[in-house]
Design a protein around this motif. Structure first.
Motif, short mmCIF file in Angstrom:
data_model
loop_
_atom_site.label_atom_id
_atom_site.label_comp_id
_atom_site.label_asym_id
_atom_site.label_seq_id
_atom_site.Cartn_x
_atom_site.Cartn_y
_atom_site.Cartn_z
N ILE A 5 10.90 82.31 102.14
CA ILE A 5 10.03 81.27 101.59
C ILE A 5 9.23 81.87 100.43
O ILE A 5 8.57 82.89 100.59
N LYS A 6 9.30 81.23 99.29
CA LYS A 6 8.58 81.67 98.10
C LYS A 6 7.83 80.48 97.52
O LYS A 6 7.90 79.36 98.05
N SER A 7 7.10 80.69 96.43
CA SER A 7 6.40 79.58 95.78
C SER A 7 6.24 79.88 94.30
O SER A 7 6.33 81.04 93.87
N VAL A 8 6.00 78.82 93.54
CA VAL A 8 5.77 78.94 92.11
C VAL A 8 4.60 78.03 91.75
O VAL A 8 4.43 76.96 92.34
N GLN A 9 3.78 78.47 90.81
CA GLN A 9 2.62 77.67 90.41
C GLN A 9 3.01 76.72 89.28
O GLN A 9 3.59 77.13 88.28
N CYS A 10 2.68 75.46 89.48
CA CYS A 10 2.98 74.41 88.50
C CYS A 10 1.68 73.73 88.08
O CYS A 10 0.62 74.02 88.63
N ILE A 11 1.77 72.81 87.14
CA ILE A 11 0.57 72.13 86.66
C ILE A 11 0.83 70.65 86.47
O ILE A 11 1.93 70.24 86.07
N LEU A 16 -3.74 72.67 88.70
CA LEU A 16 -2.66 73.50 89.19
C LEU A 16 -2.29 73.14 90.63
O LEU A 16 -3.13 72.70 91.42
N HIS A 17 -1.02 73.36 90.96
CA HIS A 17 -0.59 73.20 92.35
C HIS A 17 0.57 74.17 92.61
O HIS A 17 1.24 74.62 91.69
N ARG A 18 0.78 74.46 93.86
CA ARG A 18 1.81 75.40 94.29
C ARG A 18 3.00 74.62 94.86
O ARG A 18 2.83 73.74 95.70
N MET A 19 4.20 74.95 94.38
CA MET A 19 5.41 74.36 94.94
C MET A 19 6.18 75.43 95.70
O MET A 19 6.55 76.46 95.14
N ALA A 20 6.38 75.20 96.99
CA ALA A 20 7.11 76.14 97.83
C ALA A 20 8.61 75.89 97.70
O ALA A 20 9.05 74.77 97.43
N TYR A 21 9.38 76.96 97.90
CA TYR A 21 10.84 76.79 97.93
C TYR A 21 11.45 77.82 98.86
O TYR A 21 10.91 78.90 99.09
N LYS A 22 12.59 77.45 99.41
CA LYS A 22 13.35 78.34 100.28
C LYS A 22 14.50 78.92 99.47
O LYS A 22 15.21 78.18 98.78
N SER A 70 4.59 72.60 100.32
CA SER A 70 3.98 72.56 99.00
C SER A 70 2.60 71.91 99.05
O SER A 70 2.27 71.16 99.97
N ASP A 71 1.80 72.17 98.01
CA ASP A 71 0.48 71.55 97.89
C ASP A 71 0.61 70.05 97.67
O ASP A 71 1.66 69.54 97.26
N HIS A 72 -0.51 69.36 97.91
CA HIS A 72 -0.64 67.96 97.54
C HIS A 72 -1.28 67.88 96.16
O HIS A 72 -2.08 68.73 95.79
N LEU A 73 -0.93 66.85 95.39
CA LEU A 73 -1.56 66.65 94.10
C LEU A 73 -2.97 66.12 94.27
O LEU A 73 -3.24 65.31 95.16
#
Length: 293
Positions: A5-11, A16-22, A70-73
């Motif tokens: 499980i990893k994540s990337v920061q988006c906007i 900002l919010h974090r999107m998780a991915y497998k 993932s985060d909520h907006l």
């Protein structure tokens, strides 16, 4: 290799919010397949498909913002395709930053994930090599959309996992026949137990707000924009349709085959919206298109 499980920061315009991915497969593999789920589902939906394809690909299965890990907006008004496309551009930049990558990925999108892929693939210099659209097209049946919208925003809590699983199974009946173990996983992937001991669906109820505020005029404009994006797609494309789908009609599928990328069309017997690709026979369809096997 086991998934990580990893994540990337988006906007978004709200911050900002974090999107998780497998991630499945060798982390240094420059050959990447991105698999994106439907509107209330999560990246775990693709576990069987990703495991099968991880011998050739590094398979990336994000939880689209507002879902799963993932985060909520901060502002739910941005739960819409433009924001999701922006997030995926950020994700693709992250996962293709390895030696040997040409910056492109292949894409498997179910329902909403297919819409995201469609819009992205329709851009100039799009980073998508091959595209699978799973039971989705530019024209969305309004009755089917009402059916989906009706349950998305319901703030439901369940006294037990079994109660929640029964609900998930009832609203997912159009997926078609599955084993008891498969139904259990489909429910477990999207149910979480709260601190009060009750079970609830693992997404932001704010997802419903953009659907609730849509108008006939905005729906027509959205459909026109989707067709324009679709017609601009130049990469090899596979269109999958559940034979009983009420979201992607046979008429829309026929239109799609005749224009744009002129995709191959495969219909899945016994399935509506949308085939889950947990069955080996369905996985073989994706494998054949992506790998020629």
């Amino acid at each position: 290799m086991a998934a990580t499980i990893k994540s990337v920061q988006c906007i978004s315009p709200a911050g900002l919010h974090r999107m998780a991915y497998k991630q499945w497969g060798d982390g240094a593999n420059p050959r990447v397949l991105v698999c994106v789920h439907g509107v209330t589902r999560v990246g775990d939906d693709f576990d069987a498909l990703a495991d099968s394809l991880s011998d050739h690909y590094r398979v990336i299965c994000p939880d689209v913002v507002g879902r799963g890990r993932s985060d909520h907006l901060r502002n739910p008004a941005f739960y819409a395709i433009p924001q999701y496309v922006s997030d995926m551009v950020t994700l693709i930049a992250r996962v293709t930053a390895v030696d040997g990558s040409d910056g492109t990925v292949d894409w498997f999108g179910t329902s909403m994930g297919g819409l995201i892929g469609m819009v992205l693939a329709g851009q100039s210099a799009a980073p998508i090599g091959k595209l699978i659209l799973n039971d989705i097209g530019p024209t969305l049946d309004p009755v089917a959309l009402q059916r989906i919208a009706a349950y998305i925003g319901q703030e439901l809590r369940f006294a037990s996992f079994d109660d929640g699983a029964a609900f998930v199974r009832s609203v997912s009946a159009s997926f078609g026949a599955h084993t008891e173990a498969q139904w259990h996983k489909l429910a477990a992937d999207v149910l979480r137990q709260g601190e009060d001991g009750q079970w609830q669906r693992h997404y932001d109820m704010g997802l419903a707000i953009p659907l609730q505020t849509a108008t006939a005029e905005s729906a027509r404009a959205g459909e026109a924009a989707l067709w324009a994006a679709y017609d601009a797609i130049a990469c090899p494309t596979l269109l999958v349709r559940g034979a009983q789908s009420d979201l992607l009609t046979a008429a829309t599928a026929a239109q799609m085959v005749a224009r744009g990328p002129r995709p191959q069309l495969v219909e899945i017997a016994g399935s509506g919206h949308a085939p889950t690709f947990v069955d080996p026979a369905q996985i073989a369809i994706a494998r054949q298109f992506l790998l020629g096997q």
